[in-house]
Design an enzyme around this catalytic site. Structure first.
Site, mmCIF file in Angstrom:
data_model
loop_
_atom_site.group_PDB
_atom_site.id
_atom_site.type_symbol
_atom_site.label_atom_id
_atom_site.label_comp_id
_atom_site.label_asym_id
_atom_site.label_seq_id
_atom_site.Cartn_x
_atom_site.Cartn_y
_atom_site.Cartn_z
ATOM 1 N N HIS A 247 25.213 40.547 30.267
ATOM 2 C CA HIS A 247 26.071 39.831 29.309
ATOM 3 C C HIS A 247 27.514 40.222 29.543
ATOM 4 O O HIS A 247 27.804 41.386 29.851
ATOM 5 C CB HIS A 247 25.678 40.186 27.862
ATOM 6 C CG HIS A 247 26.180 39.190 26.870
ATOM 7 N ND1 HIS A 247 27.460 39.229 26.367
ATOM 8 C CD2 HIS A 247 25.586 38.117 26.313
ATOM 9 C CE1 HIS A 247 27.628 38.207 25.528
ATOM 10 N NE2 HIS A 247 26.502 37.528 25.484
ATOM 11 N N ASP B 34 18.727 35.217 25.421
ATOM 12 C CA ASP B 34 17.854 34.243 26.097
ATOM 13 C C ASP B 34 16.580 34.855 26.632
ATOM 14 O O ASP B 34 15.653 34.130 26.996
ATOM 15 C CB ASP B 34 18.631 33.567 27.240
ATOM 16 C CG ASP B 34 19.733 32.680 26.689
ATOM 17 O OD1 ASP B 34 20.895 32.880 27.074
ATOM 18 O OD2 ASP B 34 19.428 31.831 25.851
HETATM 19 C C1 SDX Z 1 24.450 33.544 26.936
HETATM 20 O O1 SDX Z 1 29.156 34.845 26.330
HETATM 21 C C2 SDX Z 1 28.264 34.716 25.436
HETATM 22 O O2 SDX Z 1 28.422 35.157 24.291
HETATM 23 C C3 SDX Z 1 27.021 33.953 25.857
HETATM 24 C C4 SDX Z 1 25.852 33.966 24.868
HETATM 25 C C5 SDX Z 1 26.183 33.202 23.597
HETATM 26 O O3 SDX Z 1 25.558 33.517 22.565
HETATM 27 O O4 SDX Z 1 26.973 32.235 23.672
HETATM 28 O O5 SDX Z 1 25.521 35.315 24.548
HETATM 29 C C6 SDX Z 1 24.627 33.277 25.476
HETATM 30 O O6 SDX Z 1 24.941 32.793 27.736
HETATM 31 C C7 SDX Z 1 23.704 34.780 27.359
HETATM 32 C C8 SDX Z 1 23.667 34.958 28.898
HETATM 33 C C9 SDX Z 1 22.548 34.116 29.481
HETATM 34 N N1 SDX Z 1 22.621 34.157 30.972
HETATM 35 C C10 SDX Z 1 21.743 34.806 31.701
HETATM 36 O O7 SDX Z 1 20.817 35.478 31.249
HETATM 37 C C11 SDX Z 1 21.944 34.624 33.205
HETATM 38 C C12 SDX Z 1 21.764 35.972 33.916
HETATM 39 N N2 SDX Z 1 22.897 36.801 33.601
HETATM 40 C C13 SDX Z 1 24.032 36.803 34.472
HETATM 41 O O8 SDX Z 1 24.222 35.714 35.271
HETATM 42 C C14 SDX Z 1 25.261 37.511 33.927
HETATM 43 O O9 SDX Z 1 24.823 38.691 33.418
HETATM 44 C C15 SDX Z 1 26.123 36.793 32.911
HETATM 45 C C16 SDX Z 1 26.523 35.431 33.372
HETATM 46 C C17 SDX Z 1 25.408 36.682 31.613
HETATM 47 C C18 SDX Z 1 27.383 37.639 32.710
HETATM 48 O O10 SDX Z 1 28.072 37.606 33.888
HETATM 49 P P1 SDX Z 1 29.387 38.497 34.120
HETATM 50 O O11 SDX Z 1 29.853 39.125 32.869
HETATM 51 O O12 SDX Z 1 30.358 37.671 34.882
HETATM 52 O O13 SDX Z 1 28.851 39.673 34.976
HETATM 53 P P2 SDX Z 1 28.736 39.661 36.560
HETATM 54 O O14 SDX Z 1 28.038 38.387 37.010
HETATM 55 O O15 SDX Z 1 30.069 39.967 37.132
HETATM 56 O O16 SDX Z 1 27.733 40.869 36.796
HETATM 57 C C19 SDX Z 1 28.212 42.194 36.963
HETATM 58 C C20 SDX Z 1 27.251 42.795 37.995
HETATM 59 C C21 SDX Z 1 27.193 42.019 39.304
HETATM 60 O O17 SDX Z 1 26.761 42.926 40.281
HETATM 61 P P3 SDX Z 1 27.896 43.655 41.236
HETATM 62 O O18 SDX Z 1 28.821 42.576 41.745
HETATM 63 O O19 SDX Z 1 28.575 44.653 40.320
HETATM 64 O O20 SDX Z 1 27.097 44.320 42.334
HETATM 65 O O21 SDX Z 1 25.903 42.750 37.464
HETATM 66 C C22 SDX Z 1 25.098 41.919 38.300
HETATM 67 C C23 SDX Z 1 26.045 41.051 39.103
HETATM 68 O O22 SDX Z 1 25.441 40.656 40.331
HETATM 69 N N3 SDX Z 1 24.273 41.115 37.396
HETATM 70 C C24 SDX Z 1 22.994 40.819 37.604
HETATM 71 C C25 SDX Z 1 22.604 40.077 36.480
HETATM 72 N N4 SDX Z 1 23.637 39.945 35.653
HETATM 73 C C26 SDX Z 1 24.664 40.583 36.226
HETATM 74 N N5 SDX Z 1 22.148 41.124 38.628
HETATM 75 C C27 SDX Z 1 20.891 40.655 38.501
HETATM 76 N N6 SDX Z 1 20.427 39.939 37.449
HETATM 77 C C28 SDX Z 1 21.250 39.628 36.427
HETATM 78 N N7 SDX Z 1 20.805 38.940 35.400
#
Ligand code: SDX
Length: 425
Positions: free
Chosen positions: A307, A364
């Site tokens: 998140h 989610d």
């Molecule tokens: C919602 O913003 C809100 O409030 C949203 C929400 C709401 O109520 O409106 O809470 C609802 O959208 C919840 C999120 C649902 N999405 C997912 O579950 C999709 C999976 N999650 C990710 O794609 C990610 O965690 C996000 C999109 C939720 C957040 O992305 P960020 O903040 O841009 O974080 P990032 O992608 O930069 O990740 C940081 C690191 C990265 O690795 P490095 O580059 O440091 O090596 O964490 C890794 C990412 O690759 N990472 C994951 C991951 N989520 C982050 N690796 C594997 N699986 C994951 N799910």
């Protein structure tokens, strides 16, 4: 207001910038005159460090894992309130009196019908259409039926358009589902409460009696409360940006629905259940999927994990996880996917990759399992998120239109393309 400042040192000298403080969650540097004074802009992909507005609708404490709507914790609202009361709270800023809630509920009930001409819209879609495409289209179409409620500076128009959206979105979602099933539309019933009415429109058939299970209705009411608002998330920011051009509320919400559909946002609840099915069919090899999620060259993510704001357990996921067992037990559904989700969470949270990046289950991760237990097909999960988030979208849009500081949203860029050149011929 705190009069603290920061000093920015740059090639042209120093610039003192004021710090603005909120009531909770820390303050920010007001860079409103940054470009005028320095010719520089701030670059912040994904606005991870940038506030686009001041807001009082909901407060998300990402470190503590807390969420409050207008100051009330979601835990308390989930236990003591109802979704419609929360919708009122978010929009008007205060919990309603008994009389005000009764009047609001009656107004919503009286507007659940769609204009009969809107039914033709559903025929324009293939049976296989994803319901989110229908929801966003129908929400835009509503604007054509209520041209008198477009003016964002008219409080009555804003209130009436918000009321139409809250009242009609469940009907649109249920009609989209019936369309996909090749079943007749079930019209709303004014003798049912908001959530029971939605369940009736979803699962009743005109050829037999249908009773809504009060356990299912109560569980769905809680689920919708948990989705009602969440600060400046992607879809809410989209609603605000669209509305900042003085576009009407219907079309601004339709834009937010489109943003919500993405799998990184509201579309994740569908991906989670599809992922759990895949893991189940693949012999429940958790380590294999954890490894895939950690592999930077593998597009697979652990859907429902991570998140932007929560660097601790998402409080909504915590409630849903404890609630899931109760609901699945009460509705008598033995869902193997819940055990897979629990084991996947255990495997992830014992892996340094997730612990170091503070990746925890988000709303989610468990919401889809709950929707599934309540009888919804996976393609209805994101529309359910949209129904839940609608009160937050309309409350945030109204706050934006009433904020005297609001300007049309128009971010800058750092240009990296070709310098000026001529067509050589
Ligand atoms: C919602 O913003 C809100 O409030 C949203 C929400 C709401 O109520 O409106 O809470 C609802 O959208 C919840 C999120 C649902 N999405 C997912 O579950 C999709 C999976 N999650 C990710 O794609 C990610 O965690 C996000 C999109 C939720 C957040 O992305 P960020 O903040 O841009 O974080 P990032 O992608 O930069 O990740 C940081 C690191 C990265 O690795 P490095 O580059 O440091 O090596 O964490 C890794 C990412 O690759 N990472 C994951 C991951 N989520 C982050 N690796 C594997 N699986 C994951 N799910």
């Amino acid at each position: 207001m705190d009069d603290r400042t920061v000093i920015l040192k740059y090639d042209g000298g120093e610039l003192e910038l004021p710090i603005v403080e909120g009531t909770e969650g820390g303050g920010g540097i007001d860079i409103g005159n940054l470009r005028a004074k320095t010719s520089l802009v701030a670059l912040d992909y994904g606005f991870a460090n940038t506030a686009g507005t001041m807001s009082g609708v909901s407060f998300v404490d990402g470190e503590a894992g807390e969420l409050r709507y207008r100051g009330y914790s979601i835990e308390e609202l989930a236990e003591k309130s109802t979704f419609l009361e929360v919708a009122y709270l978010l929009f008007y800023g205060e919990l309603p009196t008994e009389a005000a809630l009764e009047s609001y509920t009656q107004n919503v009930t009286r507007h659940t019908l769609l204009n009969e001409e809107m039914k033709r819209l559903f025929d324009a879609f293939p049976k296989s259409a994803h319901p989110m495409a229908i929801l966003a289209s129908a929400t835009n179409a509503m604007a054509t039926f209520y041209p008198d409620f477009h003016n964002p500076t008219d409080p009555h128009a804003v209130e009436q358009s918000a009321l139409r959206l809250i009242a009609k979105l469940p009907t649109v979602a249920a009609f989209a589902y019936k369309k996909s099933m090749g079943q007749p539309y079930m019209y709303p019933r004014n003798d049912l409460d908001y959530v029971s009415n939605f369940l009736h429109m979803m699962f009743a058939l005109p050829v037999e009696d249908h009773e809504v299970d009060p356990v299912v209705a109560k569980a769905l009411d809680v689920l919708l409360i948990l989705h009602a608002d969440h600060g400046q998330n992607c879809s809410t920011s989209t609603v605000r940006l669209a509305g900042s051009s003085q576009a009407n509320l219907f079309t601004s919400v339709a834009a937010g629905m489109s943003a919500l559909w993405g799998p990184l946002h509201g579309g994740a609840n569908q991906r989670v259940v599809e992922m759990l099915h895949q893991i189940d069919e693949d012999g429940r090899d958790f380590e294999k999927y954890i490894k895939k999620a950690k592999d930077p060259n593998d597009p697979f993510r652990l859907w429902g994990f991570g998140h932007r704001v929560y660097k601790n357990y998402d409080p909504r996921a915590r409630i849903l996880k404890s609630f899931a067992y109760q609901v699945i037990d009460r509705v008598g559904v033995d869902d193997p996917l819940l055990d897979i989700a629990i084991k996947l969470e255990e495997a992830a949270l014992s892996d340094d990759y997730f612990v170091e990046r503070r990746l925890y289950p988000n709303v989610d991760f468990y919401s889809g399992l709950m929707f599934r237990a309540l009888g919804f097909p996976v393609r209805m999960f994101t529309p359910l998120f949209a129904i839940g988030r609608l009160p937050g979208w309309v409350a945030q849009w109204r706050e934006m239109t009433e904020d005297p500081e609001t300007k049309i949203g128009r971010p800058r860029q750092i240009f990296t393309g070709h310098p000026a050149r001529k067509v050589e011929r």
